[in-house]
Design a protein around this motif. Structure first.
Motif, mmCIF file in Angstrom:
data_model
loop_
_atom_site.group_PDB
_atom_site.id
_atom_site.type_symbol
_atom_site.label_atom_id
_atom_site.label_comp_id
_atom_site.label_asym_id
_atom_site.label_seq_id
_atom_site.Cartn_x
_atom_site.Cartn_y
_atom_site.Cartn_z
ATOM 1 N N PRO A 127 0.803 -1.232 0.000
ATOM 2 C CA PRO A 127 0.000 0.000 0.000
ATOM 3 C C PRO A 127 0.834 1.279 0.000
ATOM 4 C CG PRO A 127 -0.053 -1.050 2.156
ATOM 5 C CD PRO A 127 0.591 -2.029 1.222
ATOM 6 N N ALA A 128 2.102 1.209 0.390
ATOM 7 C CA ALA A 128 2.947 2.401 0.410
ATOM 8 C C ALA A 128 3.786 2.543 -0.853
ATOM 9 C CB ALA A 128 3.866 2.375 1.634
ATOM 10 N N LEU A 129 3.622 1.629 -1.805
ATOM 11 C CA LEU A 129 4.381 1.664 -3.051
ATOM 12 C C LEU A 129 3.542 2.339 -4.134
ATOM 13 C CD1 LEU A 129 7.021 0.748 -4.433
ATOM 14 C CD2 LEU A 129 5.851 -1.364 -5.066
ATOM 15 N N THR A 130 4.100 3.367 -4.732
ATOM 16 C CA THR A 130 3.410 4.096 -5.806
ATOM 17 C C THR A 130 3.971 3.654 -7.153
ATOM 18 O OG1 THR A 130 3.061 6.022 -4.394
ATOM 19 C CG2 THR A 130 2.896 6.362 -6.773
ATOM 20 N N LEU A 131 3.086 3.328 -8.081
ATOM 21 C CA LEU A 131 3.498 2.860 -9.411
ATOM 22 C C LEU A 131 3.057 3.860 -10.465
ATOM 23 C CD1 LEU A 131 4.767 0.596 -11.075
ATOM 24 C CD2 LEU A 131 2.535 -0.521 -11.135
ATOM 25 N N GLU A 132 4.015 4.359 -11.229
ATOM 26 C CA GLU A 132 3.725 5.254 -12.351
ATOM 27 C C GLU A 132 3.845 4.464 -13.644
ATOM 28 O OE1 GLU A 132 6.283 8.633 -12.212
ATOM 29 O OE2 GLU A 132 5.366 9.455 -10.382
ATOM 30 N N LEU A 133 2.754 4.384 -14.410
ATOM 31 C CA LEU A 133 2.714 3.591 -15.632
ATOM 32 C C LEU A 133 2.723 4.495 -16.855
ATOM 33 C CD1 LEU A 133 -0.036 1.025 -14.594
ATOM 34 C CD2 LEU A 133 2.383 0.529 -14.901
ATOM 35 N N SER A 134 3.514 4.111 -17.837
ATOM 36 C CA SER A 134 3.487 4.810 -19.123
ATOM 37 C C SER A 134 3.528 3.778 -20.235
ATOM 38 C CB SER A 134 4.674 5.772 -19.265
ATOM 39 O OG SER A 134 5.894 5.060 -19.319
ATOM 40 N N THR A 135 2.814 4.052 -21.327
ATOM 41 C CA THR A 135 2.800 3.127 -22.453
ATOM 42 C C THR A 135 3.655 3.697 -23.580
ATOM 43 O OG1 THR A 135 0.735 4.145 -23.231
ATOM 44 C CG2 THR A 135 0.556 2.145 -21.913
ATOM 45 N N SER A 136 4.539 2.861 -24.089
ATOM 46 C CA SER A 136 5.467 3.271 -25.138
ATOM 47 C C SER A 136 5.930 2.037 -25.880
ATOM 48 C CB SER A 136 6.668 4.001 -24.535
ATOM 49 O OG SER A 136 7.688 4.180 -25.488
ATOM 50 N N ASN A 137 6.370 2.219 -27.112
ATOM 51 C CA ASN A 137 6.814 1.098 -27.937
ATOM 52 C C ASN A 137 8.328 0.976 -28.038
ATOM 53 O OD1 ASN A 137 4.279 -0.037 -28.972
ATOM 54 N ND2 ASN A 137 4.018 1.970 -29.887
ATOM 55 N N ASP A 138 9.077 1.831 -27.332
ATOM 56 C CA ASP A 138 10.531 1.783 -27.488
ATOM 57 C C ASP A 138 11.227 1.638 -26.144
ATOM 58 O OD1 ASP A 138 10.800 4.363 -26.284
ATOM 59 O OD2 ASP A 138 10.256 5.260 -28.198
ATOM 60 N N PHE A 139 12.560 1.501 -26.214
ATOM 61 C CA PHE A 139 13.368 1.321 -25.015
ATOM 62 C C PHE A 139 13.919 2.643 -24.495
ATOM 63 C CE2 PHE A 139 13.656 -2.886 -26.977
ATOM 64 C CZ PHE A 139 13.392 -3.693 -25.886
ATOM 65 N N ALA A 140 13.604 3.745 -25.170
ATOM 66 C CA ALA A 140 14.194 5.024 -24.792
ATOM 67 C C ALA A 140 13.835 5.415 -23.372
ATOM 68 C CB ALA A 140 13.745 6.116 -25.767
ATOM 69 N N ASN A 141 12.697 4.943 -22.878
ATOM 70 C CA ASN A 141 12.278 5.306 -21.528
ATOM 71 C C ASN A 141 13.342 4.920 -20.501
ATOM 72 O OD1 ASN A 141 9.856 4.501 -23.263
ATOM 73 N ND2 ASN A 141 8.916 5.773 -21.696
ATOM 74 N N LEU A 142 13.839 3.675 -20.597
ATOM 75 C CA LEU A 142 14.858 3.242 -19.661
ATOM 76 C C LEU A 142 16.201 3.885 -19.972
ATOM 77 C CD1 LEU A 142 12.698 0.784 -19.451
ATOM 78 C CD2 LEU A 142 14.605 -0.380 -18.362
ATOM 79 N N SER A 143 16.514 4.020 -21.250
ATOM 80 C CA SER A 143 17.803 4.586 -21.634
ATOM 81 C C SER A 143 17.924 6.034 -21.169
ATOM 82 C CB SER A 143 17.991 4.502 -23.148
ATOM 83 O OG SER A 143 17.924 3.165 -23.589
ATOM 84 N N ARG A 144 16.806 6.789 -21.228
ATOM 85 C CA ARG A 144 16.807 8.187 -20.794
ATOM 86 C C ARG A 144 16.539 8.318 -19.309
ATOM 87 N NH1 ARG A 144 13.119 8.944 -25.191
ATOM 88 N NH2 ARG A 144 11.521 9.187 -23.579
ATOM 89 N N ARG A 145 16.405 7.178 -18.616
ATOM 90 C CA ARG A 145 16.097 7.151 -17.192
ATOM 91 C C ARG A 145 14.706 7.713 -16.900
ATOM 92 N NH1 ARG A 145 20.760 6.171 -14.093
ATOM 93 N NH2 ARG A 145 22.635 6.080 -15.370
ATOM 94 N N ASP A 146 13.817 7.648 -17.883
ATOM 95 C CA ASP A 146 12.434 8.055 -17.664
ATOM 96 C C ASP A 146 11.631 6.952 -17.002
ATOM 97 O OD1 ASP A 146 12.932 10.475 -18.841
ATOM 98 O OD2 ASP A 146 12.246 9.861 -20.825
#
Length: 298
Positions: A127-146
């Motif tokens: 209950p204290a863990l917050t999850l932010e979800l985003s939908t994308s088709n590429d790996f740039a999210n992790l590469s850019r630290r997003d």
């Protein structure tokens, strides 16, 4: 950030005030959130701005617009709010609590067909863990630290990421029951095809269609497999879809066996530096235990 000449020490009540007005946007909604009257909020904001020596909000027709300082204070207030909530939960449960915010990215089809059923099984335990979800088709999210974690369909995950292969996804040509019955005698090449657009040029279903039905020009192009699924469900044509989006509850019927040689692996990935974060490691491990694919027992 703040006028040092004021020497004013911002406290939690100040942060709560700013956060309420940022969230509410108007004095009335902020007052409702704080459970006080409007005049109390108005006077408190004026008093805080005077103490800090600068404006925190700009009045407009739309309401109270936060300055950059107010936005920063609101972000800090949210962190303090989450910390207090984690402490409260820890006291109630009498146990160590996993808290913090984890950012997860995946495609919209993976979100609907794979991720949501998994989250429903274990997220209530955190209950204290917050999850932010985003939908994308590429790996740039992790590469850019997003993002911190990604669920991706690929046979070649980037070498700079670490993770686990969770299983294999197959694809089948599908149609709605009505469309299948109406066009039962037609060859596949004569059907109305729904396919990913140029945003997914290397998608395995695109490669399959180009090799086996080179003369077909899709009647509909979509920038996501979930959108393609909805068009098929509406009876507008056929598409090669991942097996996790099929089944009776989706109202889709396969027209043949899985497309041989065009399977895709499902990977659970993260950045190496994220492995030091307990919140990320916890979510990563839970996903590894609970994500299920059709025909797989993980």
């Amino acid at each position: 950030m703040l006028n040092a000449a004021t020497h004013y020490q911002v406290d939690y009540s100040d942060l709560s005030l700013v956060l309420a007005l940022v969230r509410g946007g108007t004095l009335a909604r902020a007052a409702a959130l704080l459970r006080v009257d409007v005049s109390t909020v108005f006077r408190a904001v004026r008093r805080l701005e005077a103490s800090l020596g600068q404006a925190l909000f700009e009045k407009s027709r739309a309401g109270y617009l936060p300055t950059s300082v107010a936005s920063t204070l609101a972000e800090q207030a949210e962190r303090a709010e989450q910390a207090l909530e984690a402490a409260r939960i820890g006291v109630e449960l009498g146990a160590e609590v996993i808290s913090g915010t984890v950012r997860l990215t995946c495609t919209d089809s993976v979100l609907q067909g794979i991720l949501l059923p998994a989250l429903a099984q274990f997220m209530p335990n955190y209950p204290a863990l917050t999850l932010e979800l985003s939908t994308s088709n590429d790996f740039a999210n992790l590469s850019r630290r997003d993002a911190d974690i990604a669920l991706r369909l690929t046979n070649t995950p980037p070498e700079h990421l670490v993770g686990r292969r969770l299983g294999t996804v197959s694809y089948r040509v599908c149609a709605s029951a009505g469309y299948r019955q109406q066009h039962a005698t037609q060859e596949w090449a004569a059907l109305a095809w729904i396919a990913p657009d140029d945003f997914l040029p290397d998608h395995p279903t695109v490669a399959w269609r180009r090799q086996h039905l080179p003369g077909v020009t899709p009647s509909y192009r979509c920038n996501s497999m979930l959108s393609a699924t909805e068009l098929v469900r509406a009876g507008l044509g056929v598409a090669a879809l991942p097996d996790f989006l099929l089944g009776e509850k989706h109202g889709l019927q396969p027209l043949g066996p899985a497309l041989a040689g065009y399977d895709t692996a499902l990977w659970l990935l993260t950045r190496p530096d994220c492995r030091a974060l307990r919140s990320v490691v916890t979510l990563f491990d839970e996903l590894g235990r609970h994500v299920r694919l059709p025909g797989h027992s993980l």
